[in-house]
Design a protein around this motif. Structure first.
Motif, PDB file in Angstrom:
ATOM      1  N   LEU A 186      -0.117   6.943   4.773  1.00 44.45           N
ATOM      2  CA  LEU A 186      -1.279   6.113   4.461  1.00 44.45           C
ATOM      3  C   LEU A 186      -1.289   5.685   2.991  1.00 44.45           C
ATOM      4  O   LEU A 186      -1.830   4.631   2.648  1.00 44.45           O
ATOM      5  N   GLY A 187      -0.687   6.505   2.139  1.00 41.53           N
ATOM      6  CA  GLY A 187      -0.558   6.112   0.736  1.00 41.53           C
ATOM      7  C   GLY A 187       0.371   4.925   0.580  1.00 41.53           C
ATOM      8  O   GLY A 187       0.085   3.976  -0.163  1.00 41.53           O
ATOM      9  N   PHE A 188       1.486   4.952   1.302  1.00 39.34           N
ATOM     10  CA  PHE A 188       2.408   3.818   1.261  1.00 39.34           C
ATOM     11  C   PHE A 188       1.782   2.580   1.903  1.00 39.34           C
ATOM     12  O   PHE A 188       2.042   1.453   1.484  1.00 39.34           O
ATOM     13  N   VAL A 189       0.961   2.809   2.920  1.00 36.86           N
ATOM     14  CA  VAL A 189       0.225   1.700   3.531  1.00 36.86           C
ATOM     15  C   VAL A 189      -0.688   1.051   2.485  1.00 36.86           C
ATOM     16  O   VAL A 189      -0.762  -0.178   2.376  1.00 36.86           O
ATOM     17  N   ALA A 190      -1.384   1.890   1.719  1.00 43.47           N
ATOM     18  CA  ALA A 190      -2.293   1.371   0.689  1.00 43.47           C
ATOM     19  C   ALA A 190      -1.542   0.540  -0.342  1.00 43.47           C
ATOM     20  O   ALA A 190      -2.005  -0.531  -0.757  1.00 43.47           O
ATOM     21  N   ILE A 191      -0.358   1.011  -0.741  1.00 39.86           N
ATOM     22  CA  ILE A 191       0.422   0.285  -1.750  1.00 39.86           C
ATOM     23  C   ILE A 191       0.923  -1.045  -1.188  1.00 39.86           C
ATOM     24  O   ILE A 191       0.783  -2.098  -1.819  1.00 39.86           O
ATOM     25  N   GLY A 192       1.516  -0.985   0.016  1.00 40.54           N
ATOM     26  CA  GLY A 192       2.027  -2.219   0.616  1.00 40.54           C
ATOM     27  C   GLY A 192       0.934  -3.231   0.873  1.00 40.54           C
ATOM     28  O   GLY A 192       1.095  -4.430   0.591  1.00 40.54           O
ATOM     29  N   ALA A 193      -0.200  -2.768   1.399  1.00 39.59           N
ATOM     30  CA  ALA A 193      -1.315  -3.679   1.668  1.00 39.59           C
ATOM     31  C   ALA A 193      -1.876  -4.245   0.367  1.00 39.59           C
ATOM     32  O   ALA A 193      -2.269  -5.421   0.312  1.00 39.59           O
ATOM     33  N   ALA A 194      -1.917  -3.437  -0.691  1.00 39.45           N
ATOM     34  CA  ALA A 194      -2.431  -3.915  -1.982  1.00 39.45           C
ATOM     35  C   ALA A 194      -1.567  -5.050  -2.523  1.00 39.45           C
ATOM     36  O   ALA A 194      -2.087  -6.049  -3.037  1.00 39.45           O
ATOM     37  N   VAL A 195      -0.241  -4.906  -2.409  1.00 37.97           N
ATOM     38  CA  VAL A 195       0.660  -5.952  -2.899  1.00 37.97           C
ATOM     39  C   VAL A 195       0.486  -7.228  -2.075  1.00 37.97           C
ATOM     40  O   VAL A 195       0.420  -8.338  -2.625  1.00 37.97           O
TER      41      VAL A 195
END
Length: 430
Positions: A98-107
């Protein structure tokens, strides 16, 4: 003391005093400008009124309300949610996914709205309940989401770049291009920092979704993914200007929300317009007040005063940049991004240009530094958004953001020492 020296004193002391009593920043800028006009013996109410109007009478500034509207439509029309769902489908199953999801979605979301607050609110609203349910440490999760949200002012389209370009007469298109590579590097930096943070967490791995479900989530996000391609591609090919790109973004988001995703109806558009109008009014009043202060700053020759102080550093551009960034880091702990641009950019840019620093590169560094200030206490506007959405005490969010704040600070100094990271891609893309 000369009138110019008194004007400088009025500017510094006046801003600090008015901020200290909690006055609205736009009104504080107007009153400070009026005080400087009085000291400079240039008092004229008609001139003050003309500068107030001139501060918002700008075609490029039309991009601001439309990008704000696009962000509101994205969040209300399901575009943001589909981007997060797509990222979760591909990487949500891995440890700390979910942390990687947050980063990818933020970009991805940064390439659409250009608003740190809008992106952060959307990410926090959707992801923080999921992180809480799966046992993620909430203070670290909140810090990561806040850190991802400030990529929005860097990757185009960016409202701070529009405001900076209008304030300093710098090419907005060039500023947009300058943010692509640094914004992606910020995303990579967050991935590295999150992996290091994960070592101290006991989080389980999930089961990967079947390829069919992943492709289904990607297909549902197709219209959302098409938005940055249209915006950036249109500006790069010269089909439309950054201001026109904002209109295209808002219209595209409205059409997708109403007729493609159908998660909004015509009645709900009124509420979206009202929210966008309120935010626009705040930003525009800041621009109007800043024009008054900026005009008096020019009359008092404050850039010349600062150039005299920083004279020995003019022959050493990197050292000058480091000093300016350190000053802006301190400023960023007390001011939001927009006031920082409006107050300090017109003063600092002439000094940077005199030292031979590229104005587009300086603009990127200025906005990046101000964006970092959004997650730096005590102001930390983005921190407050995450704390409010996640119902967490602010001190916990501050604790959680520290590893990512350190990462961004290291990247800031990396860009100072190696400006080619910013300037070379801009020269190639132009």
């Amino acid at each position: 003391m000369s009138n110019e020296g008194l004007a400088f004193l009025v500017f510094c002391v006046g801003m600090l005093a008015l901020m200290g009593i909690g006055m609205n920043m736009g009104l504080a800028l107007v009153l400070t400008g009026a005080g400087m006009a009085w000291v400079l013996e240039f008092w004229d109410t008609q001139l003050l009124a003309q500068n107030l109007v001139a501060g918002v009478d700008s075609f490029p500034l039309l991009a601001v309300p439309f990008f704000i509207l696009a962000g509101e439509l994205m969040n209300s029309g399901g575009i943001s949610r589909r981007i997060i769902a797509m990222a979760q489908a591909w990487v949500g199953h891995i440890r700390g996914g979910l942390g990687f999801v947050a980063i990818g979605a933020a970009v991805l979301m940064a390439s659409m709205s250009g608003s740190a607050l809008a992106d952060t609110a959307a990410l926090a609203t959707i992801l923080m309940p999921m992180m809480r349910q799966q046992g993620y440490p909430m203070h670290t999760s909140a810090g990561l989401i806040a850190s991802g949200g400030i990529i929005a002012p860097i990757i185009p389209p960016s409202m701070p770049f529009v405001i900076y370009g209008v304030t300093t007469n710098t090419s907005i298109s060039a500023l947009f291009l300058s943010g692509i590579v640094p914004g992606l590097i910020m995303g990579v930096g967050l991935i590295v920092a999150w992996k290091l943070v994960l070592r101290k967490m006991d989080l389980p791995e999930g089961q990967p979704l079947p390829l069919r479900e992943r492709l289904h989530a990607t297909r549902k996000a197709f219209w959302a993914m098409l938005m940055p391609i249209i915006i950036i591609g249109g500006m790069k090919t010269g089909v439309f200007t950054p201001t026109e790109a904002a209109v295209v973004a808002a219209f595209y988001a409205l059409v997708v929300a109403l007729f493609v995703h159908r998660e909004m109806n015509v009645r709900e558009v009124h509420g979206v317009l009202v929210r966008a109008a309120k935010t626009t009014a705040i930003v525009m009043f800041l621009c109007a007040g800043a024009q008054v202060a900026s005009y008096m700053i020019t009359l008092a020759d404050l850039p010349g005063v600062l150039t005299g102080w920083l004279g020995p550093l003019v022959n050493s551009p990197r050292l000058l940049m480091l000093v300016m960034m350190l000053v802006l880091i301190l400023v960023g702990t007390a001011l939001d991004l927009t006031p920082t641009i409006l107050i300090f950019a017109p003063v600092m840019l002439p000094i940077a240009v005199k030292a031979g620093i590229d104005p587009v590169y300086f603009g990127l560094m200025f906005v990046l530094n101000g964006a970092i200030g959004l997650i730096t206490p005590p102001v930390g506007t983005v921190l407050n958004v995450v704390a409010g959405v996640g119902r967490l005490p602010l001190h916990q969010v501050i604790k959680g953001v520290n590893p990512f704040l350190i990462t961004y600070t290291l990247l800031l100094f990396l860009f100072v020492l190696f400006p080619q990271i910013v300037t070379a891609p801009v020269a190639w893309m132009r």
